[in-house]
Design a protein around this motif. Structure first.
Motif, PDB file in Angstrom:
ATOM      1  N   UNK A  27       0.811  -1.217   0.000  1.00  0.00           N
ATOM      2  CA  UNK A  27       0.000   0.000   0.000  1.00  0.00           C
ATOM      3  C   UNK A  27       0.841   1.263   0.000  1.00  0.00           C
ATOM      4  N   UNK A  28       1.840   1.308   0.877  1.00  0.00           N
ATOM      5  CA  UNK A  28       2.711   2.495   0.939  1.00  0.00           C
ATOM      6  C   UNK A  28       3.472   2.696  -0.363  1.00  0.00           C
ATOM      7  N   UNK A  29       3.996   1.612  -0.939  1.00  0.00           N
ATOM      8  CA  UNK A  29       4.729   1.713  -2.203  1.00  0.00           C
ATOM      9  C   UNK A  29       3.819   2.197  -3.320  1.00  0.00           C
ATOM     10  N   UNK A  30       2.609   1.642  -3.372  1.00  0.00           N
ATOM     11  CA  UNK A  30       1.671   2.022  -4.432  1.00  0.00           C
ATOM     12  C   UNK A  30       1.322   3.512  -4.333  1.00  0.00           C
ATOM     13  N   UNK A  31       1.043   3.975  -3.109  1.00  0.00           N
ATOM     14  CA  UNK A  31       0.721   5.388  -2.902  1.00  0.00           C
ATOM     15  C   UNK A  31       1.911   6.259  -3.292  1.00  0.00           C
ATOM     16  N   UNK A  32       3.106   5.844  -2.911  1.00  0.00           N
ATOM     17  CA  UNK A  32       4.318   6.590  -3.254  1.00  0.00           C
ATOM     18  C   UNK A  32       4.473   6.693  -4.771  1.00  0.00           C
ATOM     19  N   UNK A  33       4.253   5.571  -5.490  1.00  0.00           N
ATOM     20  CA  UNK A  33       4.403   5.582  -6.947  1.00  0.00           C
ATOM     21  C   UNK A  33       3.263   6.313  -7.654  1.00  0.00           C
ATOM     22  N   UNK A  34       2.186   6.574  -6.934  1.00  0.00           N
ATOM     23  CA  UNK A  34       1.125   7.421  -7.482  1.00  0.00           C
ATOM     24  C   UNK A  34       1.492   8.902  -7.346  1.00  0.00           C
ATOM     25  N   UNK A  35       2.634   9.159  -6.711  1.00  0.00           N
ATOM     26  CA  UNK A  35       3.075  10.532  -6.523  1.00  0.00           C
ATOM     27  C   UNK A  35       2.389  11.224  -5.349  1.00  0.00           C
ATOM     28  N   UNK A  36       1.871  10.434  -4.426  1.00  0.00           N
ATOM     29  CA  UNK A  36       1.176  10.979  -3.271  1.00  0.00           C
ATOM     30  C   UNK A  36       1.976  10.682  -2.006  1.00  0.00           C
ATOM     31  N   UNK A  37       1.711  11.438  -0.971  1.00  0.00           N
ATOM     32  CA  UNK A  37       2.378  11.229   0.307  1.00  0.00           C
ATOM     33  C   UNK A  37       1.524  10.285   1.153  1.00  0.00           C
ATOM     34  N   UNK A  68      -4.896  -2.807   5.926  1.00  0.00           N
ATOM     35  CA  UNK A  68      -5.779  -3.088   4.793  1.00  0.00           C
ATOM     36  C   UNK A  68      -6.398  -1.816   4.228  1.00  0.00           C
ATOM     37  N   UNK A  69      -6.754  -0.867   5.078  1.00  0.00           N
ATOM     38  CA  UNK A  69      -7.337   0.372   4.559  1.00  0.00           C
ATOM     39  C   UNK A  69      -6.295   1.227   3.841  1.00  0.00           C
ATOM     40  N   UNK A  70      -5.055   1.181   4.286  1.00  0.00           N
ATOM     41  CA  UNK A  70      -3.999   1.911   3.580  1.00  0.00           C
ATOM     42  C   UNK A  70      -3.869   1.386   2.148  1.00  0.00           C
ATOM     43  N   UNK A  71      -3.900   0.056   1.996  1.00  0.00           N
ATOM     44  CA  UNK A  71      -3.794  -0.517   0.655  1.00  0.00           C
ATOM     45  C   UNK A  71      -5.078  -0.317  -0.146  1.00  0.00           C
ATOM     46  N   UNK A  72      -6.208  -0.716   0.413  1.00  0.00           N
ATOM     47  CA  UNK A  72      -7.429  -0.765  -0.396  1.00  0.00           C
ATOM     48  C   UNK A  72      -8.069   0.599  -0.594  1.00  0.00           C
ATOM     49  N   UNK A 108      -7.989   4.848  -5.035  1.00  0.00           N
ATOM     50  CA  UNK A 108      -7.542   6.036  -5.772  1.00  0.00           C
ATOM     51  C   UNK A 108      -7.296   5.702  -7.247  1.00  0.00           C
ATOM     52  N   UNK A 109      -6.825   4.484  -7.498  1.00  0.00           N
ATOM     53  CA  UNK A 109      -6.516   4.070  -8.875  1.00  0.00           C
ATOM     54  C   UNK A 109      -7.714   3.474  -9.610  1.00  0.00           C
ATOM     55  N   UNK A 110      -8.537   2.676  -8.897  1.00  0.00           N
ATOM     56  CA  UNK A 110      -9.574   1.889  -9.583  1.00  0.00           C
ATOM     57  C   UNK A 110     -11.007   2.228  -9.190  1.00  0.00           C
ATOM     58  N   UNK A 111     -11.206   3.022  -8.166  1.00  0.00           N
ATOM     59  CA  UNK A 111     -12.553   3.315  -7.700  1.00  0.00           C
ATOM     60  C   UNK A 111     -13.054   2.263  -6.719  1.00  0.00           C
ATOM     61  N   UNK A 112     -14.177   2.538  -6.048  1.00  0.00           N
ATOM     62  CA  UNK A 112     -14.647   1.645  -4.995  1.00  0.00           C
ATOM     63  C   UNK A 112     -15.144   0.282  -5.496  1.00  0.00           C
ATOM     64  N   UNK A 113     -15.711   0.215  -6.700  1.00  0.00           N
ATOM     65  CA  UNK A 113     -16.265  -1.054  -7.192  1.00  0.00           C
ATOM     66  C   UNK A 113     -15.168  -2.098  -7.412  1.00  0.00           C
ATOM     67  N   UNK A 114     -14.165  -1.757  -8.222  1.00  0.00           N
ATOM     68  CA  UNK A 114     -13.093  -2.720  -8.516  1.00  0.00           C
ATOM     69  C   UNK A 114     -12.231  -2.993  -7.284  1.00  0.00           C
TER      70      UNK A 114
END
Length: 197
Positions: free
Chosen positions: A39-49, A118-122, A128-134
């Motif tokens: 989750x942290x890596x994904x958020x970082x690579x999205x350019x977010x803190x 789990x909330x940090x990742x999902x 942020x990337x896929x929306x709540x449905x996916x």
């Protein structure tokens, strides 16, 4: 010195009954650490803190959203458990093994760690990337122990979608963290103190 040979690694399916308590807890905590790292890596690579997502909001409205959702989920679960046969909601005994003999303080710790990781990742990264449905489809899929039965799979998907919805409504990750924590904690305490029939 003996050489490590990757070809000699054997992977086999293990049931929860084959794991002792220590190994079950190690598995739980290891998967949560991996979830948090991803989750942290994904958020970082999205350019977010990723740490700005954990900024505590002013006011307590997020707690009303979180604990309100948790109360609704627990109420629905208790109502459904009256009519659904136990085998239709079977998770393979994982929750029973995790919470049945666990001290209350440890149920609280487990619930908090699972909620944050789990909330940090999902909600923090995937939604942020896929929306709540996916994101909810992925959330239900990783809760593989429920996939054998459509009712718990549907419930996990619905809970995830609701967690995503309150995240959108409150604009803080603490609302779904509070809800996730409260749901896991209450259900864990119910398992812990349930009388054998």
């Amino acid at each position: 010195m003996k050489k490590f040979d990757i070809k000699n690694i054997k992977i086999r399916k293990v049931s929860v009954d084959e794991l002792d308590d220590r190994m079950l807890l190690m598995n739980l905590y290891l998967t949560q650490v991996l979830t948090l790292i991803i989750g942290l890596a994904w958020i970082f690579f999205q350019g977010r803190n990723p740490f700005s997502l954990l900024a505590v909001p002013e006011g307590s409205a997020f707690l009303y959203w979180g604990f309100g959702l948790a109360a609704a989920v627990v109420a629905v679960d208790l109502i459904l458990s009256r009519w659904i046969p136990e085998e239709a909601a079977d998770d393979g005994g994982v929750n029973e093994r995790l919470f049945r003999r666990r001290p209350v303080w440890h149920i609280l710790v487990i619930s908090f760690i699972v909620a944050v990781c789990e909330e940090m990742l999902f909600r923090g990264a995937l939604q942020h990337a896929f929306g709540p449905y996916w994101t909810s489809i992925l959330f239900a899929a990783i809760h593989v122990r429920y996939l054998r039965h459509w009712i718990p799979t549907g419930l996990v998907f619905s809970i995830s979608y609701a967690l995503g919805w309150i995240y959108i409504q409150t604009d803080t990750l603490w609302a779904p963290i509070a809800a996730h924590f409260a749901i896991d904690m209450v259900m864990g305490l119910i398992i812990r103190f349930r009388r054998e029939t």
